[in-house]
Design a protein around this motif. Structure first.
Motif: not given
Length: 159
Positions: A146-159
């Motif tokens: 399955d898709v796996e997030v190894l490190r979650q970035g900030a909730a607001v990240w795209d401007g």
């Protein structure tokens, strides 16, 4: 392979040359957490800008060490039965697509979002959003995951 990709609509894709992406990978979890839309034929990678973005793709024999400078890291399977990976933006013409050859099979693709400056080409300085280098590392795998997030970035990240 180092690339500069036109990430129109804030995304670009990696897919098998025999496949097309239809957008079905953009589930709520994909948008809110994963930042990639995984489909049977490939991966759409969300970008922080609708602009020219830097990327790289590397084929490895096994999983790499997690990049210390990456803000967000996610993995997903990438089936490549044709042995040819196509890298393109949604608005690219076939003549603008880039190709990466591998042995036919299933690969695990790790996408790391690494903070960067603007790419070394003309870019849209009126577009909002952070600059990242989208590092894709691939290695062969035998079974599905399955898709796996190894490190979650900030909730607001795209401007």
């Amino acid at each position: 392979m180092h690339l500069v990709v036109h990430a129109d609509q804030r995304q670009f894709s990696l897919r098998d040359s025999g496949s097309r992406l239809d957008g079905s990978g953009w589930t709520a979890s994909a948008v809110e957490s994963h930042r990639i839309g995984a489909e049977p034929g490939g991966l759409a990678i969300a970008t922080a800008r609708s602009d020219l973005v830097e990327s790289s793709i590397t084929l490895l024999p096994s999983p790499p060490v997690l990049a210390a400078d990456a803000e967000h890291v996610v993995e997903a399977d990438l089936p490549v039965p044709s042995g040819k990976v196509v890298i393109s933006g949604p608005a690219d013409y076939p003549s603008q697509e880039k190709f990466f050859s591998v042995l036919p099979g299933r690969y695990r693709a790790r996408v790391s979002y690494v903070p960067a400056g603007p790419p070394p080409v003309d870019w849209n300085d009126h577009e909002y959003g952070e600059h990242y280098r989208y590092v894709v590392e691939m290695w062969p795998v035998a079974s599905e995951s399955d898709v796996e997030v190894l490190r979650q970035g900030a909730a607001v990240w795209d401007g």
